[in-house]
Design a protein around this motif. Sequence first.
Motif, PDB file in Angstrom:
ATOM      1  N   ASP A  84       9.738  30.905  55.015  1.00  0.00           N
ATOM      2  CA  ASP A  84      10.613  30.231  54.057  1.00  0.00           C
ATOM      3  C   ASP A  84      10.866  28.836  54.627  1.00  0.00           C
ATOM      4  N   VAL A  85      10.208  27.837  54.056  1.00  0.00           N
ATOM      5  CA  VAL A  85      10.219  26.484  54.625  1.00  0.00           C
ATOM      6  C   VAL A  85      11.037  25.536  53.750  1.00  0.00           C
ATOM      7  N   LYS A  86      11.967  24.826  54.384  1.00  0.00           N
ATOM      8  CA  LYS A  86      12.785  23.838  53.691  1.00  0.00           C
ATOM      9  C   LYS A  86      12.713  22.506  54.433  1.00  0.00           C
ATOM     10  N   ALA A  87      12.560  21.423  53.686  1.00  0.00           N
ATOM     11  CA  ALA A  87      12.700  20.096  54.280  1.00  0.00           C
ATOM     12  C   ALA A  87      14.180  19.862  54.572  1.00  0.00           C
ATOM     13  N   TYR A  88      14.477  19.134  55.634  1.00  0.00           N
ATOM     14  CA  TYR A  88      15.876  18.999  56.057  1.00  0.00           C
ATOM     15  C   TYR A  88      16.770  18.422  54.973  1.00  0.00           C
ATOM     16  N   PHE A  89      16.226  17.506  54.148  1.00  0.00           N
ATOM     17  CA  PHE A  89      17.092  16.890  53.132  1.00  0.00           C
ATOM     18  C   PHE A  89      17.419  17.852  51.994  1.00  0.00           C
ATOM     19  N   GLU A  90      16.692  18.973  51.915  1.00  0.00           N
ATOM     20  CA  GLU A  90      17.050  20.007  50.945  1.00  0.00           C
ATOM     21  C   GLU A  90      18.300  20.766  51.381  1.00  0.00           C
ATOM     22  N   MET A  91      18.692  20.610  52.640  1.00  0.00           N
ATOM     23  CA  MET A  91      19.831  21.341  53.194  1.00  0.00           C
ATOM     24  C   MET A  91      21.113  20.513  53.209  1.00  0.00           C
ATOM     25  N   VAL A  92      21.035  19.264  52.764  1.00  0.00           N
ATOM     26  CA  VAL A  92      22.215  18.390  52.809  1.00  0.00           C
ATOM     27  C   VAL A  92      23.315  18.959  51.921  1.00  0.00           C
ATOM     28  N   ASN A  93      24.493  19.124  52.524  1.00  0.00           N
ATOM     29  CA  ASN A  93      25.614  19.721  51.792  1.00  0.00           C
ATOM     30  C   ASN A  93      26.934  19.215  52.369  1.00  0.00           C
ATOM     31  N   PHE A  94      27.175  17.936  52.198  1.00  0.00           N
ATOM     32  CA  PHE A  94      28.449  17.371  52.633  1.00  0.00           C
ATOM     33  C   PHE A  94      28.752  16.149  51.783  1.00  0.00           C
ATOM     34  N   THR A  95      29.993  15.750  51.788  1.00  0.00           N
ATOM     35  CA  THR A  95      30.392  14.550  51.068  1.00  0.00           C
ATOM     36  C   THR A  95      30.674  13.451  52.070  1.00  0.00           C
ATOM     37  N   GLY A  96      30.424  12.246  51.666  1.00  0.00           N
ATOM     38  CA  GLY A  96      30.667  11.109  52.547  1.00  0.00           C
ATOM     39  C   GLY A  96      31.092   9.907  51.737  1.00  0.00           C
ATOM     40  N   SER A  97      31.695   8.952  52.400  1.00  0.00           N
ATOM     41  CA  SER A  97      32.186   7.764  51.694  1.00  0.00           C
ATOM     42  C   SER A  97      31.586   6.479  52.236  1.00  0.00           C
ATOM     43  N   ASN A  98      30.565   6.612  53.072  1.00  0.00           N
ATOM     44  CA  ASN A  98      29.983   5.418  53.684  1.00  0.00           C
ATOM     45  C   ASN A  98      28.734   4.932  52.966  1.00  0.00           C
ATOM     46  N   GLY A  99      28.382   5.578  51.864  1.00  0.00           N
ATOM     47  CA  GLY A  99      27.178   5.185  51.147  1.00  0.00           C
ATOM     48  C   GLY A  99      27.454   4.091  50.130  1.00  0.00           C
ATOM     49  N   SER A 100      26.530   3.148  50.027  1.00  0.00           N
ATOM     50  CA  SER A 100      26.656   2.079  49.034  1.00  0.00           C
ATOM     51  C   SER A 100      25.338   1.325  48.974  1.00  0.00           C
ATOM     52  N   GLY A 101      25.221   0.458  47.971  1.00  0.00           N
ATOM     53  CA  GLY A 101      24.050  -0.395  47.884  1.00  0.00           C
ATOM     54  C   GLY A 101      22.910   0.228  47.109  1.00  0.00           C
ATOM     55  N   ARG A 102      21.769  -0.459  47.168  1.00  0.00           N
ATOM     56  CA  ARG A 102      20.576  -0.014  46.456  1.00  0.00           C
ATOM     57  C   ARG A 102      19.389  -0.009  47.406  1.00  0.00           C
ATOM     58  N   VAL A 103      18.494   0.924  47.185  1.00  0.00           N
ATOM     59  CA  VAL A 103      17.301   1.031  48.017  1.00  0.00           C
ATOM     60  C   VAL A 103      16.096   1.343  47.134  1.00  0.00           C
ATOM     61  N   THR A 104      14.927   1.189  47.712  1.00  0.00           N
ATOM     62  CA  THR A 104      13.681   1.615  47.074  1.00  0.00           C
ATOM     63  C   THR A 104      13.073   2.718  47.923  1.00  0.00           C
ATOM     64  N   LEU A 105      12.793   3.847  47.312  1.00  0.00           N
ATOM     65  CA  LEU A 105      12.227   4.973  48.049  1.00  0.00           C
ATOM     66  C   LEU A 105      10.701   4.931  48.018  1.00  0.00           C
ATOM     67  N   HIS A 106      10.117   5.054  49.198  1.00  0.00           N
ATOM     68  CA  HIS A 106       8.664   5.245  49.290  1.00  0.00           C
ATOM     69  C   HIS A 106       8.414   6.741  49.419  1.00  0.00           C
ATOM     70  N   ASP A 107       7.748   7.316  48.441  1.00  0.00           N
ATOM     71  CA  ASP A 107       7.445   8.747  48.466  1.00  0.00           C
ATOM     72  C   ASP A 107       6.178   9.001  49.275  1.00  0.00           C
ATOM     73  N   PRO A 108       6.263   9.759  50.358  1.00  0.00           N
ATOM     74  CA  PRO A 108       5.047  10.136  51.079  1.00  0.00           C
ATOM     75  C   PRO A 108       4.156  10.990  50.171  1.00  0.00           C
ATOM     76  N   CYS A 109       2.867  10.938  50.408  1.00  0.00           N
ATOM     77  CA  CYS A 109       1.922  11.659  49.544  1.00  0.00           C
ATOM     78  C   CYS A 109       2.260  13.143  49.427  1.00  0.00           C
ATOM     79  N   PHE A 110       2.540  13.792  50.549  1.00  0.00           N
ATOM     80  CA  PHE A 110       2.771  15.238  50.511  1.00  0.00           C
ATOM     81  C   PHE A 110       4.038  15.596  49.747  1.00  0.00           C
ATOM     82  N   TYR A 111       5.116  14.837  49.936  1.00  0.00           N
ATOM     83  CA  TYR A 111       6.345  15.119  49.197  1.00  0.00           C
ATOM     84  C   TYR A 111       6.182  14.777  47.721  1.00  0.00           C
TER      85      TYR A 111
END
Length: 309
Positions: free
Chosen positions: A188-215
């Motif tokens: 049973d394999v999970k990528a670490y970001f599939e496990m994210v489960n918390f709230t935070g207040s330090n996020g802001s701004g805009r980004v561009t995501l580069h998707d790796p081929c496999f993901y």
Amino acid sequence: MYDPKVIIDLIAKNVRETMSPFGIPKFLANTWWKKAGLAQKGEYLLFTGMMYQFVPYIEKSTQYLEQFEDSKWTKYMPYAGYVPGYLSGTGLALMTSAKEKNKADQHLLNIVKILKKSGVDFKYVPELDHYSGILLYDLGDQESFVEHARIVAKKLKRQGIEKIITVDPHTTYALKVLYPKYTGISFDVKAYFEMVNFTGSNGSGRVTLHDPCFYGRYLELSDVPRQVLSGFGIEYKDVEKSEKFTNCCGGPAESISPKLSSEIVQRRKDELETAGEKIVSMCPICLGNLKKAGADVEDLSSLLARCIN
């Protein structure tokens, strides 16, 4: 371009001898966990697949490959096969700076921080953390890949491992798709970001995501990091070639032709920069290649770690 067969045979030899494509002894490459205070019991096994740890060595070896590609010295590459893998690997490790190794380690420490904040019950067992063999598969040496995959899968199975958290797309694809297909052993394999489960207040701004081929193309996980970022109030701006239609960073071609890899990553960098935002990568190979091309890029783990209160 180097003779692909020579390079593939050399990588396969190193993997057989040292379980590393570069011949680097594990005690030199995998030291990050000593700084993390990790449990050795837990529901999930954190399995790095050694990809982040290998990035500094990839960059160092690529420097030499770039220097000699298409030169008169290329014809001597087959003789590298006569050098014991651990010997050449130790030399490469000693030539790689501690500063670069520490940078790579920090990404793994960030991932640990994210998992702990998310309340994930996980363990890390250094003796069970091995390279997946994915480059052999990428380069077409299926026989060597399967031989190595069986060794790794059986070790995990013998220790009763059922649930695994991975940290990069190459290892995720290997364990989630290729290992069941070629070894008959499933996890049973999970990528670490599939496990994210918390709230935070330090996020802001805009980004561009580069998707790796496999993901993006093969595992179809591109929506998950976007949902995670949105949850932290971080906007993302996609370029035309994103998610399932993402373009490669050129990383897998580095060992055969650094020049070709450089051309591919330059095109991808130009595409991503049309968004006008900082680039975020989810893959250590993509991260290293885009940085080398001069892109303003950071790893997803760094961004998420900053969102922790």
